[in-house]
Design a protein around this motif. Structure first.
Motif, PDB file in Angstrom:
ATOM      1  N   GLU A 342     -21.354  86.643  88.355  1.00  0.00           N
ATOM      2  CA  GLU A 342     -20.823  87.872  87.781  1.00  0.00           C
ATOM      3  C   GLU A 342     -20.514  87.628  86.321  1.00  0.00           C
ATOM      4  N   GLU A 343     -21.148  88.405  85.445  1.00  0.00           N
ATOM      5  CA  GLU A 343     -20.993  88.237  84.000  1.00  0.00           C
ATOM      6  C   GLU A 343     -21.277  86.775  83.632  1.00  0.00           C
ATOM      7  N   ASN A 344     -20.299  86.073  83.063  1.00  0.00           N
ATOM      8  CA  ASN A 344     -20.520  84.692  82.646  1.00  0.00           C
ATOM      9  C   ASN A 344     -19.819  83.717  83.587  1.00  0.00           C
ATOM     10  N   CYS A 345     -19.773  84.053  84.873  1.00  0.00           N
ATOM     11  CA  CYS A 345     -19.040  83.233  85.847  1.00  0.00           C
ATOM     12  C   CYS A 345     -19.929  82.881  87.030  1.00  0.00           C
ATOM     13  N   ARG A 346     -19.672  81.723  87.609  1.00  0.00           N
ATOM     14  CA  ARG A 346     -20.308  81.314  88.860  1.00  0.00           C
ATOM     15  C   ARG A 346     -19.250  81.363  89.962  1.00  0.00           C
ATOM     16  N   LEU A 347     -19.533  82.116  91.005  1.00  0.00           N
ATOM     17  CA  LEU A 347     -18.619  82.279  92.133  1.00  0.00           C
ATOM     18  C   LEU A 347     -19.101  81.430  93.301  1.00  0.00           C
ATOM     19  N   ILE A 348     -18.218  80.651  93.870  1.00  0.00           N
ATOM     20  CA  ILE A 348     -18.514  79.854  95.068  1.00  0.00           C
ATOM     21  C   ILE A 348     -17.557  80.312  96.161  1.00  0.00           C
ATOM     22  N   THR A 349     -18.121  80.791  97.276  1.00  0.00           N
ATOM     23  CA  THR A 349     -17.308  81.351  98.349  1.00  0.00           C
ATOM     24  C   THR A 349     -17.446  80.513  99.609  1.00  0.00           C
ATOM     25  N   VAL A 350     -16.311  80.164 100.182  1.00  0.00           N
ATOM     26  CA  VAL A 350     -16.266  79.464 101.467  1.00  0.00           C
ATOM     27  C   VAL A 350     -15.820  80.463 102.526  1.00  0.00           C
ATOM     28  N   THR A 351     -16.685  80.711 103.494  1.00  0.00           N
ATOM     29  CA  THR A 351     -16.395  81.677 104.553  1.00  0.00           C
ATOM     30  C   THR A 351     -16.330  80.953 105.888  1.00  0.00           C
ATOM     31  N   ASN A 352     -15.293  81.253 106.658  1.00  0.00           N
ATOM     32  CA  ASN A 352     -15.198  80.692 108.007  1.00  0.00           C
ATOM     33  C   ASN A 352     -14.984  81.797 109.014  1.00  0.00           C
ATOM     34  N   SER A 353     -15.496  81.577 110.198  1.00  0.00           N
ATOM     35  CA  SER A 353     -15.342  82.561 111.259  1.00  0.00           C
ATOM     36  C   SER A 353     -13.963  82.428 111.887  1.00  0.00           C
ATOM     37  N   GLY A 354     -13.496  83.539 112.441  1.00  0.00           N
ATOM     38  CA  GLY A 354     -12.271  83.508 113.222  1.00  0.00           C
ATOM     39  C   GLY A 354     -11.000  83.600 112.421  1.00  0.00           C
ATOM     40  N   CYS A 355     -10.902  84.548 111.469  1.00  0.00           N
ATOM     41  CA  CYS A 355      -9.663  84.736 110.712  1.00  0.00           C
ATOM     42  C   CYS A 355      -8.673  85.560 111.540  1.00  0.00           C
ATOM     43  N   THR A 356      -7.495  84.997 111.760  1.00  0.00           N
ATOM     44  CA  THR A 356      -6.468  85.694 112.553  1.00  0.00           C
ATOM     45  C   THR A 356      -5.243  86.032 111.710  1.00  0.00           C
ATOM     46  N   LEU A 357      -5.372  85.947 110.388  1.00  0.00           N
ATOM     47  CA  LEU A 357      -4.232  86.231 109.515  1.00  0.00           C
ATOM     48  C   LEU A 357      -4.118  87.740 109.310  1.00  0.00           C
ATOM     49  N   PRO A 358      -2.964  88.336 109.541  1.00  0.00           N
ATOM     50  CA  PRO A 358      -2.798  89.784 109.346  1.00  0.00           C
ATOM     51  C   PRO A 358      -3.021  90.163 107.884  1.00  0.00           C
ATOM     52  N   ASP A 359      -3.511  91.387 107.651  1.00  0.00           N
ATOM     53  CA  ASP A 359      -3.755  91.845 106.286  1.00  0.00           C
ATOM     54  C   ASP A 359      -2.478  91.894 105.464  1.00  0.00           C
ATOM     55  N   SER A 360      -1.360  92.138 106.132  1.00  0.00           N
ATOM     56  CA  SER A 360      -0.087  92.232 105.411  1.00  0.00           C
ATOM     57  C   SER A 360       0.336  90.896 104.793  1.00  0.00           C
ATOM     58  N   GLU A 361      -0.209  89.800 105.311  1.00  0.00           N
ATOM     59  CA  GLU A 361       0.166  88.481 104.798  1.00  0.00           C
ATOM     60  C   GLU A 361      -0.794  87.957 103.739  1.00  0.00           C
ATOM     61  N   MET A 362      -1.930  88.620 103.538  1.00  0.00           N
ATOM     62  CA  MET A 362      -2.926  88.146 102.585  1.00  0.00           C
ATOM     63  C   MET A 362      -2.381  87.989 101.161  1.00  0.00           C
ATOM     64  N   PRO A 363      -1.516  88.903 100.664  1.00  0.00           N
ATOM     65  CA  PRO A 363      -1.031  88.735  99.280  1.00  0.00           C
ATOM     66  C   PRO A 363      -0.184  87.487  99.069  1.00  0.00           C
ATOM     67  N   HIS A 364       0.247  86.842 100.133  1.00  0.00           N
ATOM     68  CA  HIS A 364       1.182  85.718  99.979  1.00  0.00           C
ATOM     69  C   HIS A 364       0.515  84.349 100.151  1.00  0.00           C
ATOM     70  N   ILE A 365      -0.789  84.321 100.431  1.00  0.00           N
ATOM     71  CA  ILE A 365      -1.385  83.039 100.814  1.00  0.00           C
ATOM     72  C   ILE A 365      -1.426  82.026  99.662  1.00  0.00           C
ATOM     73  N   PHE A 366      -1.284  82.509  98.421  1.00  0.00           N
ATOM     74  CA  PHE A 366      -1.303  81.586  97.280  1.00  0.00           C
ATOM     75  C   PHE A 366       0.110  81.241  96.801  1.00  0.00           C
ATOM     76  N   ASP A 367       1.136  81.695  97.547  1.00  0.00           N
ATOM     77  CA  ASP A 367       2.514  81.353  97.172  1.00  0.00           C
ATOM     78  C   ASP A 367       2.832  79.925  97.608  1.00  0.00           C
ATOM     79  N   SER A 368       3.718  79.288  96.863  1.00  0.00           N
ATOM     80  CA  SER A 368       4.105  77.918  97.204  1.00  0.00           C
ATOM     81  C   SER A 368       4.991  77.906  98.446  1.00  0.00           C
ATOM     82  N   PHE A 369       4.741  76.950  99.302  1.00  0.00           N
ATOM     83  CA  PHE A 369       5.495  76.711 100.533  1.00  0.00           C
ATOM     84  C   PHE A 369       5.383  77.865 101.528  1.00  0.00           C
ATOM     85  N   TRP A 370       4.401  78.721 101.337  1.00  0.00           N
ATOM     86  CA  TRP A 370       4.240  79.830 102.291  1.00  0.00           C
ATOM     87  C   TRP A 370       3.231  79.425 103.349  1.00  0.00           C
TER      88      TRP A 370
END
Length: 417
Positions: A342-370
């Motif tokens: 995309e534009e001047n960037c290279r994107l590398i995506t790791v996809t795994n099957s079987g995600c059981t994390l609720p959508d409501s928790e997605m915004p917090h996955i990059f928080d420390s100690f969460w």
């Protein structure tokens, strides 16, 4: 070292045994083959006694050169007959006639020559084996023996003694790596101690600062409880003062929280450039066999190579953290790495099957100690993706995650050169 010395001694014993056994065997053969002319002479004598000299086939006796008979009528040849023209010979009397069996005696000299060659060859092989063993002992086993205490000392926290540098071509990089590890651990230890000191100093300072407004609040509260202020305006003033002091305390508490959320890991990144293929090859090398053993499908899509900005080791660390999460929190069916631009960037995506994390928790996955509700009994500190984001931002990139159709997709964004 003791085990190697025992092996060295065992090799010496085996070589000595080979020497002794080989020489005994060769001497036995020499003894047997050295008397072969006697056996053939006796066989020829039997043939002469049975059928006469004319019927003897000399091709049957390879060690016999000639057979000559001496009758009583040949008395004038007696001296010449028994001298044998400087030949090696045997004399046998058969039916009243003397026969001279001349034979070839050079085979003993030849066999001694063979024994000498065999012994010299064994000696040369032995010298080579000794040299190799000594080389292994001096250049491999010895230096490695000196390193056996290093991991133990590092585990105990003894980080002060530097590892001696050497010119050993086999362990040079290993020694350098061990010493670099020691220096990094020592530096991290000093940084942690300095951080702890700073935090304790900050907490003590803030605690002291909190005491002043807290004392004022307690004083105002005691005065109000004893109805020392009858004037409503004065009471409102006291209430405002209490509120102001409470705001002051709240500010101090905010500083404490902010200090605890600062970059406590002190992640460092070296600015540089790296090929995407170098990152991918390392990840493939790390996880191909591991995922085969776990029976997890692993696919890396085709991509065009390019150079991106960043620290190569840190970039691999980011993808490793993502892969570990995919293994730990996926359903174990498959993991896939895809690429996009995309534009001047290279994107590398790791996809795994079987995600059981609720959508409501997605915004917090990059928080420390969460840690998400899908972690279950899996161990972890809740820092993996937090570290990934910090590293990617320090490298001028980004990381984001989405959950779609029961799949977790984590994408890292590198800036192309």
């Amino acid at each position: 070292m003791k085990a190697f010395n025992r092996t060295f001694a065992a090799v010496l014993i085996i070589i000595a045994a080979v020497f002794a056994g080989t020489n005994l065997y060769l001497n036995k053969i020499q003894g047997e083959e050295g008397r072969s002319y006697r056996v053939e002479a006796e066989r020829a004598a039997s043939d002469i006694a049975a059928a006469g000299l004319e019927q003897v086939d000399m091709s049957r006796y390879p060690t016999l050169v000639s057979i000559v008979g001496l009758t009583e009528a040949d008395g004038q040849r007696e001296q010449e007959f028994f001298e044998g023209d400087n030949e090696d010979y045997l004399i046998r009397k058969i039916d009243g006639i003397y026969y001279r069996f001349s034979y070839q005696a050079d085979d003993r000299v030849y066999q001694k020559h063979i024994i000498k060659i065999v012994n010299l060859s064994l000696a040369a092989i032995s010298v080579i084996v000794f040299a190799v063993l000594i080389f292994i002992r001096v250049r491999l086993v010895g230096p490695f023996y000196q390193l056996q205490e290093v991991p133990y000392e590092l585990a105990k926290g003894n980080l002060t003694a530097p590892q001696k540098e050497g010119r050993n071509q086999f362990f040079g990089r290993f020694l350098w790596g061990v010493d670099l590890l020691r220096e990094n651990l020592e530096q991290q230890k000093e940084e942690r101690m300095e951080m702890q000191k700073e935090k304790k100093t900050l907490i003590l300072s803030l605690s002291h600062d909190i005491k002043t407004p807290l004392s004022a609040i307690k004083l105002y509260a005691k005065a109000l409880s004893k109805n020392l202020y009858d004037n409503p305006d004065r009471q409102r003033e006291i209430a405002d003062n209490i509120n102001a002091k409470a705001d002051q305390i709240e500010g101090f508490v905010t500083q404490i929280i902010q200090a605890s959320r600062d970059d406590f890991l002190k992640l460092s990144v070296e600015d540089g450039e790296i090929y995407v293929s170098q990152i991918v090859h390392k990840i493939e090398g790390y996880y191909k066999e591991k995922l085969e053993f776990l029976k997890i499908g692993f696919q890396i899509d085709k991509y065009t190579d390019c150079i991106v900005k960043g620290d190569g080791d840190r970039a691999v660390e980011v993808l490793q953290n993502i892969m570990e999460n995919a293994v730990k929190y996926g359903d174990g069916h498959w993991i896939r790495i895809t690429f996009d631009d995309e534009e001047n960037c290279r994107l590398i995506t790791v996809t795994n099957s079987g995600c059981t994390l609720p959508d409501s928790e997605m915004p917090h996955i990059f928080d420390s100690f969460w840690r998400g509700s899908n972690t279950g009994s899996s161990g972890g500190s809740g820092l993996g993706l937090y570290i990934c984001r910090q590293l990617m931002q320090k490298m001028g990139g980004e990381i984001f995650a989405v959950s779609e159709n029961g799949e977790m997709k984590v994408t890292v964004v590198f800036t192309k050169v």
